[in-house]
Structures are given as C-alpha cells and as structure tokens.
Design an enzyme around this catalytic site. Structure first.
Site, PDB file in Angstrom:
ATOM      1  N   TYR A  19     -39.841  80.526  -6.490  1.00  0.00           N
ATOM      2  CA  TYR A  19     -39.230  81.462  -5.542  1.00  0.00           C
ATOM      3  C   TYR A  19     -40.181  81.839  -4.414  1.00  0.00           C
ATOM      4  O   TYR A  19     -39.759  82.158  -3.305  1.00  0.00           O
ATOM      5  CB  TYR A  19     -38.756  82.713  -6.294  1.00  0.00           C
ATOM      6  CG  TYR A  19     -37.588  83.423  -5.659  1.00  0.00           C
ATOM      7  CD1 TYR A  19     -36.462  82.721  -5.223  1.00  0.00           C
ATOM      8  CD2 TYR A  19     -37.583  84.801  -5.501  1.00  0.00           C
ATOM      9  CE1 TYR A  19     -35.388  83.370  -4.654  1.00  0.00           C
ATOM     10  CE2 TYR A  19     -36.508  85.469  -4.933  1.00  0.00           C
ATOM     11  CZ  TYR A  19     -35.418  84.748  -4.509  1.00  0.00           C
ATOM     12  OH  TYR A  19     -34.349  85.390  -3.937  1.00  0.00           O
ATOM     13  N   LYS A  26     -38.102  89.549  -0.908  1.00  0.00           N
ATOM     14  CA  LYS A  26     -37.279  90.459  -1.710  1.00  0.00           C
ATOM     15  C   LYS A  26     -38.070  91.707  -2.094  1.00  0.00           C
ATOM     16  O   LYS A  26     -37.499  92.810  -2.174  1.00  0.00           O
ATOM     17  CB  LYS A  26     -36.769  89.746  -2.968  1.00  0.00           C
ATOM     18  CG  LYS A  26     -35.741  88.660  -2.700  1.00  0.00           C
ATOM     19  CD  LYS A  26     -34.482  89.214  -2.042  1.00  0.00           C
ATOM     20  CE  LYS A  26     -33.395  88.148  -1.940  1.00  0.00           C
ATOM     21  NZ  LYS A  26     -32.191  88.641  -1.241  1.00  0.00           N
TER      22      LYS A  26
END
Length: 254
Positions: A153, A160
């Site tokens: 990720y 995020k």
C-alpha cells in the site's frame, strides 16, 4: 420514511457500480435522499453508471486539483439542489510508482500527486461545499486503516494517514458550522481502485480469515450503510471519528 428522508447528498467517486460510492448513492436514494454525483475525466462513463441508480441523478464535473472546478462547485450543485446536508468524499489516486513495494524509490512529484488527490482534496471538497451547508450536515470520507504499514500500500497508506489527520482538523474547524466530519475505514473490496494496486491479492487472500466477523470482498453494502448512518440524524454528536467496517481486523492485529 428512510433515514435520509429529505436530505440532499453529494457523492463523489462513482466510477463503476462495484464502488462503495455507487452503493452509497443507491442506498441514499432508497432512504429518501436527493443525490447529485460528481465525476472526473470519463464523465460519459459516470453518466452511464448513474442510469443504473433507482433515479438517475445529475452528474457534475469535478477535478479536485482544479481550482476553478472547486470555486464553482457550489454554484453548479446549486443548479440542482437548494443546499446540501451530506457530502461523501470517495476520491483517491496514486501513480503506480507509489504502490507495490516501491516505497523507497518513489519520487516527490508522484507522492505529491497522491497526497493532493487523496488527502488535501478532503479539505478542498469540504470547503467548496461549505456555502451549501448553511444548516449544518455531515462530511464523510472513505478510508483504509492507516494505523500500520500494510504490504504494497506504501504511499497511499501515508496519504490515508494524512486523510485521518485531516478529518480531525476539519472536525475541529467545521464544528462551529454544525458540520460533522467522519471517516469510514472499509476493509479491502474488489473495486476498480483496489484492482489498480499491485499485489492486492495479499489482502484478498488473508483478510476473510483474519476478520472475526468474516469478510466479503465483493460486498460494498456494509461500508455504504455506515456512510449513510453518519450522514443521518442518528449521529448528531459524533465527529472526528473513524468507523471501521472491516469485519474486525483492525481490532485483532494483522
């Protein structure tokens, strides 16, 4: 009477009918809301997907990196709705170099793009919609748990984490306007965004086994229901919160 009866909702990020945003828009209409969608780039695709909703809504072009689009958003939404009670931020993008195990080699230019589109746009969208939210309301963003470093990720995880921090500052500054700001951290789903992440199968293979409640990689409805609940009148004193809709994986470790 649905839980959003009479509410006016702006939903971003509807690109396919497998997206969380599509489920939010569909469920919002079923629960009594008027809905307007935004799209970027492939507006004809968004308009085609919009026709699959119970009542095809207007589609407005919005590039969150375009100042003119943001500055004119309230006026353009105002052509269809006389105000907004809820805004759903379902926008995220990172160049391929930001994902898939390339963390140490990603250029600042690509990281800057990921942060602008995926993090800063949460603030940009909220401010752009503020003139339409004179009676207060709710802003909800879609998150992926940023409390740990997930495989593949990479810089989207950093984006995020920034989104989570941004939501708390927005909650602080928009509270005086009667606006609640919260995030829904969904588990991995087989959306178009997920398919663009190299190595996404690492999440797919393990998540359902780790989740105490189990996890359906194809079911966007639980996350959509959480978004609707946060925009409804049932959470009048909740802001700056992250609601995890991930089968419980966040609570039991990786």
């Amino acid at each position: 009477m649905g839980i959003l009866e009479g509410k006016r909702i702006l939903v971003t990020g509807v690109l396919t009918d497998s997206s969380i945003a599509f489920s939010v828009a569909k469920l919002a209409q079923q629960e009594g809301a008027q809905v307007v969608l935004t799209g970027f780039g492939r507006l004809s695709l968004v308009e085609r997907i919009a026709k699959r909703l119970p009542e095809p809504p207007p589609v407005i072009e919005l590039d969150v990196q375009n100042t003119e689009h943001l500055d004119s958003l309230a006026d353009r939404v105002g052509e269809h709705l006389d105000g907004l009670d809820g805004v759903v931020h379902s926008i995220g993008f990172a160049p391929q170099s930001c994902l898939g195990g390339n963390f140490l080699n990603t250029s600042w230019e690509d990281v800057a793009t990921a942060l602008h589109v995926s993090t800063y746009s949460f603030k940009s969208l909220a401010v752009a919609c503020l003139p339409l939210m004179k009676e207060g309301g709710a802003v909800v963003g879609l998150d992926f748990d940023a409390s740990r470093a997930w495989p593949v990720y990479d810089w989207m995880g950093v984006a995020k984490a920034g989104l989570e921090s941004c939501s708390r500052y927005l909650a602080r500054d928009l509270g005086k306007h009667g606006i609640r700001v919260n995030l829904v951290a969904a588990g991995p789903l087989r959306t178009m965004a997920a398919k663009s992440i190299p190595g996404f199968a690492e999440f797919e293979d393990s998540w359902p086994e780790k989740a105490p409640l189990g996890w359906d990689l194809n079911d966007t409805l639980p996350a959509a229901r959480a978004c609707l609940a946060l925009m409804s009148d049932w959470f009048p004193a909740t802001t700056g919160e992250i609601v995890h809709v991930d089968g419980g994986v966040h609570a039991v470790g990786s």
